[in-house]
Design a protein around this motif. Structure first.
Motif, short mmCIF file in Angstrom:
data_model
loop_
_atom_site.label_atom_id
_atom_site.label_comp_id
_atom_site.label_asym_id
_atom_site.label_seq_id
_atom_site.Cartn_x
_atom_site.Cartn_y
_atom_site.Cartn_z
N HIS A 59 -11.44 -1.86 11.97
CA HIS A 59 -10.44 -1.76 10.91
C HIS A 59 -10.80 -0.62 9.95
CE1 HIS A 59 -7.40 -3.00 8.05
NE2 HIS A 59 -8.31 -3.14 7.10
N HIS A 62 -10.06 2.60 11.62
CA HIS A 62 -8.62 2.87 11.62
C HIS A 62 -8.16 3.41 10.27
CE1 HIS A 62 -4.43 2.37 12.75
NE2 HIS A 62 -4.23 1.65 11.67
N LEU A 63 -8.63 2.81 9.19
CA LEU A 63 -8.22 3.26 7.86
C LEU A 63 -8.72 4.66 7.55
CD1 LEU A 63 -8.69 0.04 5.68
CD2 LEU A 63 -6.57 1.00 6.58
N ARG A 64 -9.86 5.02 8.12
CA ARG A 64 -10.37 6.37 7.91
C ARG A 64 -9.62 7.41 8.74
NH1 ARG A 64 -16.97 5.42 7.35
NH2 ARG A 64 -16.85 4.40 5.31
N GLU A 66 -6.10 6.84 9.45
CA GLU A 66 -4.77 6.86 8.86
C GLU A 66 -4.56 5.61 8.02
OE1 GLU A 66 -1.38 5.88 11.46
OE2 GLU A 66 -2.82 5.88 13.12
N SER A 67 -3.72 5.75 6.99
CA SER A 67 -3.35 4.63 6.14
C SER A 67 -1.99 4.91 5.54
CB SER A 67 -4.38 4.44 5.02
OG SER A 67 -4.12 5.30 3.93
N ASP A 70 -1.79 8.14 3.06
CA ASP A 70 -2.34 9.42 3.48
C ASP A 70 -1.73 10.61 2.75
OD1 ASP A 70 -4.13 8.31 5.19
OD2 ASP A 70 -3.03 8.74 7.03
N ASP A 351 -4.56 -6.93 13.66
CA ASP A 351 -3.93 -6.38 12.47
C ASP A 351 -2.52 -5.96 12.86
OD1 ASP A 351 -3.32 -5.22 10.05
OD2 ASP A 351 -4.52 -3.42 10.38
N ASN A 387 1.62 -2.78 -0.78
CA ASN A 387 0.65 -2.32 0.22
C ASN A 387 1.25 -1.26 1.14
OD1 ASN A 387 -1.26 -4.10 -0.74
ND2 ASN A 387 -1.09 -5.55 0.96
N ASP A 389 3.09 -1.89 3.65
CA ASP A 389 2.85 -2.45 4.99
C ASP A 389 3.73 -3.67 5.14
OD1 ASP A 389 1.96 -3.31 7.42
OD2 ASP A 389 -0.08 -3.77 6.78
#
Length: 468
Positions: A59, A62-64, A66-67, A70, A351, A387, A389
């Motif tokens: 996880h 993944h966040l590093r 893309e989020s 960005d 996720d 969020n 999301d």
């Protein structure tokens, strides 16, 4: 302890066995615990703990990459994954928890004696233990508890047994990342590991015999498939594997969808109970496909012999195993306890996460309820909006006549953190009206339960942000 102290033999040392041994000792019994392998069983060693560490690491990876933020918080460079170091960190925590929560407790407990070896029933009051260090030891007991757990199942696919395929156990300690990974299986374990490997850098293909999460509400599988598609994880449904070959360090799968190739093959298609060496049939303990049949008191078909956890016909969650072991211990020591699974929570740590409790709509209809259901899309949940999301949903199933909540299913970020609220509502027989009238903290995912409950009587799109 005197010779007249109740003596209980506990076979296994995982969640069910540990709970049974400690509760029985607390109630005055003397315990002989027999473990043939690593102390601690599945969860701490090869299940919950290492898998959730791997999932968390993936996880972060993944966040590093893309989020949702960005545009304003850009990554400077793609993360470099050192799988060997991640495994080292993971296993260090596993060893720490095993030592603190299992080995240290067992070996320091004055009422518990640990034998290392294979147990086999002679009759309903005697075991023989083939000791790991050599020789045998006889054990006479007043009561016995079986908590031997389960292991990854091996499907009967031609050629599979002759290949170095991965199971959920070996995949967790694989210290290199395969470029191409095929996953056979579409349940919780298969999908958790599929997404984790994909986020760490593997190109993953999931093969589902029917569909994703076929035992859950159809919408749940569809939501996870959509999430996987967003992350370029291929999902092949209605796919049968006819044969597996391993040639020149490559897995070659002959399927009804054509020939598939991969560097690694992960088989996560169910689990097999560890019961075949216990001599259960000869002493009258009934099993079905290897799983021990138990009643509401966790007793087997032989009086005085109890069982719980993954070796039985109960749901395979460690908290169910521990609850069963604890209640079995009460019953073995003269008390009365039952295990109520009517509001059992289930969580898949993908996720978005998947969390369920109580009845699905199909199950409620099958049981004769007249049902009313509502599905709340996450764009109606303020926490999901802030969020950025909003993929997923919350669904509630209620009894149409009384309004009583019958079940809930959620596909959201942190769904596992909100499901216990639904469990409590189910336990207490709350109506959706009562849930909708409760105070829920604003800007939490659990507020989605309140909003979903309110949709039974109003249009939540017409409410202000934190309308009561």
């Amino acid at each position: 302890m005197s010779d007249n102290t109740l003596h209980i033999a506990v076979i296994g040392s995982g969640g069910a066995a540990m709970a049974a041994a400690l509760k029985a000792a607390e109630r005055g019994a003397r315990i002989t615990l027999i473990e043939r392998g690593t102390i601690g069983g599945t969860c701490v060693n090869i299940g919950c703990v290492p898998s959730k560490i791997m999932i968390r690491a993936s996880h972060i990876t993944h966040l590093r990459k893309e989020s949702p933020f960005d545009a304003g918080v850009s990554a400077q460079k793609a993360p470099k994954v050192d799988r060997a170091k991640l495994v080292q960190q993971q296993q260090a925590r596993v060893e720490e928890l095993r030592g603190a929560k299992y080995e240290g407790i067992l070996y320091d407990h004055p009422a518990i004696t640990v034998l290392r070896g294979d147990a086999r029933f002679v009759d309903s009051h005697h075991l023989t233990v083939k000791l790991n260090d050599g020789g045998e030891q006889a054990v006479h007991f007043d009561r016995a508890f079986i908590g031997t757990g389960a292991r990854p199942a091996e499907p009967s696919i031609p050629g599979l047994a002759d290949t170095p395929y991965l199971t959920s156990t070996s995949a967790l300690v694989l210290d290199t990342l395969p470029d191409r990974l095929i996953v056979i299986g579409a349940g919780f374990v298969a999908l958790e590991l599929a997404q984790a490997f994909a986020r760490l850098g593997s190109k993953v293909t999931v093969l589902a015999r029917s569909r994703l999460l076929s035992n859950e509400d159809l919408a749940i599988g569809e939501a996870i498939e959509a999430a996987f598609k967003r992350e370029n994880i291929a999902v092949l449904q209605q796919t049968q594997t006819n044969r597996v070959n391993y040639i020149n360090h490559e897995f070659i799968l002959d399927t009804n969808r054509g020939t598939l190739r991969a560097d690694q093959l992960l088989v996560a298609a169910g689990r097999t109970s560890n019961t075949e060496l216990l001599n259960l049939e000869d002493i009258g303990v009934k099993t079905e496909r290897g799983k021990i049949k138990v009643d509401k008191q966790l007793q087997t078909t032989v009086p005085g012999i109890y069982a719980a956890g993954d070796c039985t016909d109960q749901p395979q969650f460690v908290y169910v195993a521990a609850a069963g072991g604890s209640r079995a211990a009460v019953n073995m020591t003269g008390g009365e306890a039952t295990l109520d699974l009517s509001a059992m929570p289930g969580v898949m740590f993908t996720d978005p996460q998947v969390a369920t409790a109580g009845l699905t709509e199909a199950e409620a209809l099958k049981r004769g309820f007249s049902v009313d259901t509502r599905v709340l899309d996450l764009e109606n949940v303020p926490r999901a909006l802030v969020n950025f999301d909003t993929h997923g949903f919350i669904k509630m199933v209620a009894d149409r006549d009384s309004g009583r909540l019958l079940g809930m299913q959620a596909v959201t970020a942190e769904a596992g953190e909100l499901i216990q609220t639904a469990v409590m509502a189910l336990r207490t027989g709350m109506t959706v009206q009562a849930i909708g009238d409760e105070l829920f903290p604003y800007l939490t995912m659990v507020e989605g339960l309140k909003l979903c409950a309110q949709t039974f009587t109003k249009d939540v799109k017409q409410l202000s942000c934190c309308a009561g």
